[in-house]
Design a protein around this motif. Structure first.
Motif, PDB file in Angstrom:
ATOM      1  N   LYS A  74       0.844  -1.211   0.000  1.00 16.17           N
ATOM      2  CA  LYS A  74       0.000   0.000   0.000  1.00 16.17           C
ATOM      3  C   LYS A  74       0.877   1.258   0.000  1.00 16.17           C
ATOM      4  CE  LYS A  74      -2.632   2.343   3.531  1.00 16.17           C
ATOM      5  NZ  LYS A  74      -3.383   2.150   4.781  1.00 16.17           N
ATOM      6  N   TYR A  75       1.869   1.285   0.877  1.00 19.76           N
ATOM      7  CA  TYR A  75       2.706   2.481   0.964  1.00 19.76           C
ATOM      8  C   TYR A  75       3.699   2.569  -0.194  1.00 19.76           C
ATOM      9  CZ  TYR A  75       0.476   3.900   5.180  1.00 19.76           C
ATOM     10  OH  TYR A  75      -0.476   4.328   6.075  1.00 19.76           O
ATOM     11  N   GLU A  76       4.046   1.455  -0.787  1.00 20.03           N
ATOM     12  CA  GLU A  76       4.899   1.501  -1.978  1.00 20.03           C
ATOM     13  C   GLU A  76       4.120   2.148  -3.124  1.00 20.03           C
ATOM     14  OE1 GLU A  76       7.899   1.649  -4.433  1.00 20.03           O
ATOM     15  OE2 GLU A  76       8.086   1.075  -2.329  1.00 20.03           O
ATOM     16  N   ARG A  77       2.837   1.815  -3.242  1.00 22.63           N
ATOM     17  CA  ARG A  77       2.013   2.457  -4.278  1.00 22.63           C
ATOM     18  C   ARG A  77       1.925   3.958  -4.022  1.00 22.63           C
ATOM     19  NH1 ARG A  77      -1.044  -2.178  -3.341  1.00 22.63           N
ATOM     20  NH2 ARG A  77      -2.507  -1.038  -2.019  1.00 22.63           N
ATOM     21  N   LYS A  78       1.760   4.338  -2.753  1.00 28.18           N
ATOM     22  CA  LYS A  78       1.687   5.771  -2.426  1.00 28.18           C
ATOM     23  C   LYS A  78       3.007   6.465  -2.725  1.00 28.18           C
ATOM     24  CE  LYS A  78      -1.970   5.685   1.026  1.00 28.18           C
ATOM     25  NZ  LYS A  78      -2.399   6.163   2.341  1.00 28.18           N
ATOM     26  N   ARG A  79       4.133   5.798  -2.379  1.00 29.16           N
ATOM     27  CA  ARG A  79       5.446   6.400  -2.662  1.00 29.16           C
ATOM     28  C   ARG A  79       5.644   6.571  -4.168  1.00 29.16           C
ATOM     29  NH1 ARG A  79       6.960   3.307   1.827  1.00 29.16           N
ATOM     30  NH2 ARG A  79       7.441   1.480   0.580  1.00 29.16           N
ATOM     31  N   SER A  80       5.220   5.575  -4.938  1.00 26.81           N
ATOM     32  CA  SER A  80       5.352   5.658  -6.396  1.00 26.81           C
ATOM     33  C   SER A  80       4.524   6.812  -6.948  1.00 26.81           C
ATOM     34  CB  SER A  80       4.923   4.346  -7.051  1.00 26.81           C
ATOM     35  OG  SER A  80       5.789   3.310  -6.695  1.00 26.81           O
ATOM     36  N   ALA A  81       3.305   6.931  -6.449  1.00 26.35           N
ATOM     37  CA  ALA A  81       2.444   8.028  -6.903  1.00 26.35           C
ATOM     38  C   ALA A  81       3.047   9.374  -6.527  1.00 26.35           C
ATOM     39  CB  ALA A  81       1.042   7.880  -6.306  1.00 26.35           C
ATOM     40  N   LEU A  82       3.585   9.476  -5.312  1.00 25.11           N
ATOM     41  CA  LEU A  82       4.219  10.731  -4.888  1.00 25.11           C
ATOM     42  C   LEU A  82       5.459  11.026  -5.724  1.00 25.11           C
ATOM     43  CD1 LEU A  82       3.910  10.617  -1.013  1.00 25.11           C
ATOM     44  CD2 LEU A  82       2.842  12.246  -2.569  1.00 25.11           C
TER      45      LEU A  82
END
Length: 138
Positions: free
Chosen positions: A50-58
């Motif tokens: 979940k947080y890897e997806r958020k980091r990628s989006a950021l």
């Protein structure tokens, strides 16, 4: 003597049954704990994803914003060099960057956009946070 022997056998069977029951209880508990541990590991993996997806989006958002600012800075440099006729070396000195960075900024500027003159104030100042910062906090 036979009765004593039967009594000892009965006590032994009872002790063995009790030990077997404790063993089964212990094994059941160990199995439950192993399942709980595996569930926690699965949850940790999901959280990490979940947080890897958020980091990628950021990271994509950051790159897009940086590209926009590089382009904006490049347009400023282009205005200084091309529109005002300032030599690249002098522009570099005035902007406190190297001549190589002036050349790179000119590449980042892209094609001139009609009506985007720095002197007229059409090139906007960069956004200093605001709603994007609030989105990052959530």
């Amino acid at each position: 003597m036979a009765q004593r022997r039967a009594s000892r056998q009965a006590a032994s069977r009872k002790a063995a049954a009790s030990a077997a029951a404790r063993f089964r209880e212990r094994e059941d508990r160990l199995e439950q704990l192993a399942a709980a541990f595996l569930n926690s590991q699965d949850a940790m993996d999901r959280i990490g994803e979940k947080y890897e997806r958020k980091r990628s989006a950021l990271a994509r958002q950051e790159e897009a914003e940086l590209a926009a600012e590089r382009s904006r800075a490049g347009r400023v440099v282009r205005t200084v060099v091309e529109d005002l006729g300032v030599a690249k070396r002098e522009a570099a000195e005035r902007l406190m960057i190297s001549p190589r960075e002036v050349t790179e900024a000119l590449k980042q500027a892209g094609d001139p956009e009609p009506g985007h003159d720095v002197e007229s104030g059409a090139i906007e100042a960069p956004d200093e946070g605001g709603e994007d910062d609030a989105a990052l906090a959530g």
